[in-house]
Design an enzyme around this catalytic site. Structure first.
Site, PDB file in Angstrom:
ATOM      1  N   SER A  66      29.881  47.600  74.368  1.00 21.55           N
ATOM      2  CA  SER A  66      30.756  48.331  73.451  1.00 21.55           C
ATOM      3  C   SER A  66      29.974  49.078  72.373  1.00 21.55           C
ATOM      4  CB  SER A  66      31.765  47.383  72.817  1.00 21.55           C
ATOM      5  OG  SER A  66      31.106  46.262  72.275  1.00 21.55           O
ATOM      6  N   ASP A 100      34.398  40.979  62.581  1.00 20.37           N
ATOM      7  CA  ASP A 100      33.517  41.762  63.435  1.00 20.37           C
ATOM      8  C   ASP A 100      32.250  42.151  62.667  1.00 20.37           C
ATOM      9  OD1 ASP A 100      32.195  43.541  65.046  1.00 20.37           O
ATOM     10  OD2 ASP A 100      33.933  44.805  65.477  1.00 20.37           O
ATOM     11  N   HIS A 144      30.021  45.397  65.690  1.00 20.30           N
ATOM     12  CA  HIS A 144      30.182  46.854  65.773  1.00 20.30           C
ATOM     13  C   HIS A 144      29.988  47.477  64.392  1.00 20.30           C
ATOM     14  CE1 HIS A 144      32.473  45.058  69.136  1.00 20.30           C
ATOM     15  NE2 HIS A 144      31.834  45.995  69.803  1.00 20.30           N
TER      16      HIS A 144
END
Ligand SMILES: *[C@@H]1O[C@H](CO)[C@@H](O)[C@H](O)[C@H]1NC(C)=O
Ligand SMILES: *[C@@H]1O[C@H](CO)[C@@H](O)[C@H](O)[C@H]1NC(C)=O
Ligand SMILES: *[C@@H]1O[C@H](CO)[C@@H](O)[C@H](O)[C@H]1NC(C)=O
Ligand SMILES: *[C@@H]1O[C@H](CO)[C@@H](O)[C@H](O)[C@H]1NC(C)=O
Ligand SMILES: *[C@@H]1O[C@H](CO)[C@@H](O)[C@H](O)[C@H]1NC(C)=O
Ligand SMILES: *[C@@H]1O[C@H](CO)[C@@H](O)[C@H](O)[C@H]1NC(C)=O
Length: 428
Positions: free
Chosen positions: A142, A389, A392
């Site tokens: 990702s 998170d 990312h």
């Protein structure tokens, strides 16, 4: 190891001079292109004409020999974010930190400054100019998509791409910039080698089967004609998994299966990476440039990702405040070593084929614990699996620097040098 260095001054030849003149002409061209587009796409840009900060030329190249991957983050006084979630509708939900109420926008006010030179601001016109008529495939996990979305937002100043995908699968998209004949595609392949999830669970979660010596069919045939390949993979190797070689179960990472030796994720990550680099450099259909982006470090503090870990800092680290360590260090070391070996092997083989370029962003990103979504990748009251998170990167955010770097790499390789001085396989 291959660094982004141009030919030494003593190597300047007539063709090199000719290319340099072409470059100067191209640079002038870029400036006028930029002006043209600025007026044409005014509705896309929120900020009107861009302000130029001291030390950050709008259109320029880094000087010869400057290592753009070593440096530090410095305050970007007066520099405006390239885009917002209003000017760029291509930001994926979970990285849309502004939408989800991130209150501290200070993390947008830093720029990456290499130790030996200034890194110019991203220039969409110059980028399109460098990649006109070419194609770029983002392959891997990702973070590959995060990187691609940053690029699309940076380019959205001039154009939005058309989705020309031939499949409905969101993990495999092809996007086309018509005015520049530039194609971007994305291939989902989190381990880069072949892998699938088994139903087996010996108490450590459902195990992944990783075929360490088999490059993933999900991307390798698909990228054959690509001019650029941007590879991204490391973090998925932390999952409990079984390792296969020649189709046979040989070892595992945290599988707790009786009789199967645990060789740890360091083994699988290194061997898989070796397989991938070998596959890319020996694939007869791929003659482009493989950009190997090194591991993107995570910044969980106070626990692991599923044990309450979070990343709540609001400033970058200074270079002397942290060091690469633990898993990031091990992943990075393996990547750099395997890269060097693959490059050496390709050099020995000689001939045409793929070029390898190391995009060593790890040190820069290590200094940005403040750049992740943390809890601003979703609403606070949502209560699905609401982990923080710290993997990312918010968009806009420090990951935009990857494309400032990429632009400098592209111009070095293609625009000016045409692959000559840095291509290991034509030097021999
Ligand atoms: C963009 O961010 C703002 C907050 O800065 C938020 O109110 C808005 O909903 C977001 N819009 C989109 C389209 O994500
Ligand atoms: C776009 O680029 C491809 C690959 O370089 C080339 O074959 C094609 O002719 C170009 N198309 C246009 C419309 O320029
Ligand atoms: C995983 O892939 C291997 C090799 O392609 C295949 O033999 C196996 O059946 C697959 N397993 C599952 C659970 O899909
Ligand atoms: C790649 O280069 C080799 C040798 O230069 C050539 O034989 C081959 O046709 C090229 N492949 C592609 C897809 O361009
Ligand atoms: C880091 O360096 C700065 C000066 O560049 C200094 O002021 C600071 O005290 C140093 N911090 C540490 C933790 O050494
Ligand atoms: C949170 O999840 C629980 C069950 O897991 C559910 O009963 C509750 O309604 C959820 N709350 C919200 C705000 O979605």
């Amino acid at each position: 190891m291959q660094k982004l260095q141009l030919a030494s001054p003593t190597a300047v030849s007539v063709p090199a001079l000719f290319l340099f003149v072409l470059f100067l002409l191209a640079a002038r061209q870029q400036r006028s292109l930029l002006d043209t587009y600025r007026s044409g796409f005014a509705s896309v840009s929120s900020s009107g004409s861009p302000r130029l900060e001291p030390g950050r030329p709008a259109v320029a190249r880094v000087p010869k020999g400057c290592d753009i991957f070593r440096g530090e983050w410095v305050p970007d006084d007066g520099g405006e974010p390239y885009y917002t979630n209003r000017t760029c509708p291509l930001i994926q939900e979970h990285q849309n930190c502004m939408k989800y109420g991130r209150p501290d926008l200070g993390f947008l006010r830093w720029r990456w400054r290499p130790a030996q030179c200034e890194l110019p601001r991203f220039d969409a016109a110059a980028f399109f100019d460098a990649v006109r008529g070419r194609s770029m495939a983002f392959v891997g996990d990702s973070l590959a998509r995060n990187h691609m979305q940053s690029l699309m937002c940076l380019l959205s100043k001039l154009e939005y791409p058309k989705d020309i995908s031939t499949t409905k699968n969101q993990e495999f998209r092809t996007l086309y910039y018509e005015s520049y004949n530039f194609t971007i595609s994305t291939f989902w392949s989190p381990f880069l080698v072949k892998a699938n999830q088994s139903d087996a669970d010996y108490g450590s979660g459902r195990l992944w089967n990783i075929y360490l010596d088999e490059p993933d069919d999900a991307w390798l045939p698909g990228v054959a004609g690509a001019d650029y390949l941007v590879l991204s993979g490391a973090n998925w190797f932390t999952r409990p998994s079984l390792f296969y070689e020649s189709g046979r179960l040989v070892a595992c990472h945290y599988c707790l299966v009786p009789g199967v030796p645990d060789l740890t994720l360091r083994h699988s990550q290194r061997v898989a990476f070796r397989t991938v680099l070998r596959a890319v450099t020996s694939h007869p259909g791929f003659n482009g440039t493989a950009i190997v982006r090194t591991v993107s470090p995570t910044h969980f503090e106070g626990g692991e990702w599923n044990k309450g870990g979070d990343c709540r800092r609001t400033r970058p680290y200074a270079a002397n405040e942290t060091r690469m360590a633990g898993l990031s260090l091990d992943f990075h070391t393996a990547q750099v070593e395997e890269f060097a070996q693959a490059e050496e092997a390709a050099r020995r083989r000689g001939g045409g084929g793929a070029r390898l370029v190391l995009m060593d962003t790890t040190a820069a990103m290590l200094l940005r614990p403040d750049g992740h979504p943390s809890r601003y990748g979703h609403w606070a009251h949502e209560n699905v699996t609401l982990y923080k998170d710290c993997v990312h990167w918010c968009l806009p955010g420090p990951i935009d620097a990857w494309n400032e770097m990429l632009l400098q790499m592209d111009i070095s390789n293609v625009g000016l040098q045409n692959g000559r001085s840095i291509c290991p396989r034509t030097v021999t």
